[in-house]
Design an enzyme around this catalytic site. Sequence first.
Site, PDB file in Angstrom:
ATOM      1  N   VAL A  79      12.839  16.300   5.310  1.00 10.94           N
ATOM      2  CA  VAL A  79      12.189  15.162   5.948  1.00 10.94           C
ATOM      3  C   VAL A  79      13.207  14.251   6.621  1.00 10.94           C
ATOM      4  O   VAL A  79      14.285  13.999   6.075  1.00 10.94           O
ATOM      5  CB  VAL A  79      11.354  14.373   4.908  1.00 10.94           C
ATOM      6  N   LYS A 124      11.009   8.984   9.777  1.00 11.56           N
ATOM      7  CA  LYS A 124       9.656   9.396  10.141  1.00 11.56           C
ATOM      8  C   LYS A 124       8.760   9.612   8.929  1.00 11.56           C
ATOM      9  O   LYS A 124       7.578   9.311   8.949  1.00 11.56           O
ATOM     10  CB  LYS A 124       9.701  10.689  10.962  1.00 11.56           C
ATOM     11  N   GLY A 125       9.317  10.193   7.874  1.00 14.37           N
ATOM     12  CA  GLY A 125       8.530  10.489   6.687  1.00 14.37           C
ATOM     13  C   GLY A 125       7.690  11.748   6.855  1.00 14.37           C
ATOM     14  O   GLY A 125       8.034  12.660   7.598  1.00 14.37           O
ATOM     15  N   GLY A 184       6.003  22.416  10.064  1.00 17.94           N
ATOM     16  CA  GLY A 184       7.161  21.555  10.262  1.00 17.94           C
ATOM     17  C   GLY A 184       8.334  21.904   9.375  1.00 17.94           C
ATOM     18  O   GLY A 184       8.285  22.860   8.589  1.00 17.94           O
ATOM     19  N   PRO A 185       9.406  21.127   9.480  1.00 17.99           N
ATOM     20  CA  PRO A 185      10.639  21.424   8.746  1.00 17.99           C
ATOM     21  C   PRO A 185      10.490  21.229   7.239  1.00 17.99           C
ATOM     22  O   PRO A 185       9.629  20.491   6.775  1.00 17.99           O
ATOM     23  CB  PRO A 185      11.636  20.410   9.336  1.00 17.99           C
ATOM     24  N   HIS A 245       0.857  -1.184   0.000  1.00 19.49           N
ATOM     25  CA  HIS A 245       0.000   0.000   0.000  1.00 19.49           C
ATOM     26  C   HIS A 245       0.895   1.236   0.000  1.00 19.49           C
ATOM     27  O   HIS A 245       1.865   1.313   0.754  1.00 19.49           O
ATOM     28  CB  HIS A 245      -0.898   0.021   1.246  1.00 19.49           C
TER      29      HIS A 245
END
Length: 323
Positions: free
Chosen positions: A210, A214-215, A206-207, A117
């Site tokens: 990546v 964590k992704g 967020g940053p 998936h």
Amino acid sequence: MALFLLSQPPEIPIPPDAKGGRKIMSRLMLGCCKVYVSESRNKTALQSIERATKLFFPDAAIVNKFEDETYNRVGYTLVSKLPLKPSSGSYSLKGAVFEMVKAALGAVDFNMHSGSHPRLGVVDHICFHPLGSTELEQIAGIAKSLASDIGFSLKVPTFLYGAAHENGRTLDSIRRELGYFSPNAHGNVWAGGPESDNLPLKPDEGPAKVDRSKGIIVIGTTKWVDNYNVPVYSTDISVARRVAKKISGRGGGLPSVQSMALAHGKDVIEVACNLLDPTLIGGDKVQIEVERLAREEGMSVGKGYYTDLSQDEITETYLKLAS
């Protein structure tokens, strides 16, 4: 198969109503959140994720859990009562989901994940839906606040869609730009973290880079969406993709349906569908159309299934747990 988790919220007083339970449900201010985690084989990790919300926010109940070991993915459905006076920082639903995300990031290494998936991160997708008398804008405020907390505290690039995004950007448009639909390993499998720490799209929170362990997380708010998967007995993914394309509204098929073909085991390919307006097009119509198109391609089809309870069933289950 879906599994019920008896996560017990505090009692909610339900007023008597001569016209039945459906009218009562429509009065309640409830929020629903579906959290999709890229893991289903590591039971210890799943236990830690579930324990996080029960420990800190027991009034946000996990009312359904759907695991798929082939996809290596689990979906949790949480419901909580919302306060009459909106205050995004005080919502138990937001706090519960944040703790689940935090626990998932601590228990799962995205670099080690593989499955059939597509996914973008350890916590791949979070979607909020209003239930009862809750307005879409109110639940969107919770989604935006959660995205801000995740981006700032957990340092994960976070993208918003639907009512949570200022321009109403769609989920599939984000996924296309981020390469979600393209397998990166052999045999139609997605494996490991992103190839680069640079993102082709600027995150909303967020940053800008990546962490590959964590992704990425995509968070949105929409009206109710059902997910319905139909097994096609074939190993020819290209033909199944042709069927999936013809089913979708984007491909000229059923309106309000998004679909893709995913390998699901050795001899099965699933036509996985998002039903964006289940009142217009439900699983029964999808089933009939997949059967017709597959028959034209010389393939047989099995009975499809929903990956979650219906909107009414979700609310009823929560109220039973709360009574």
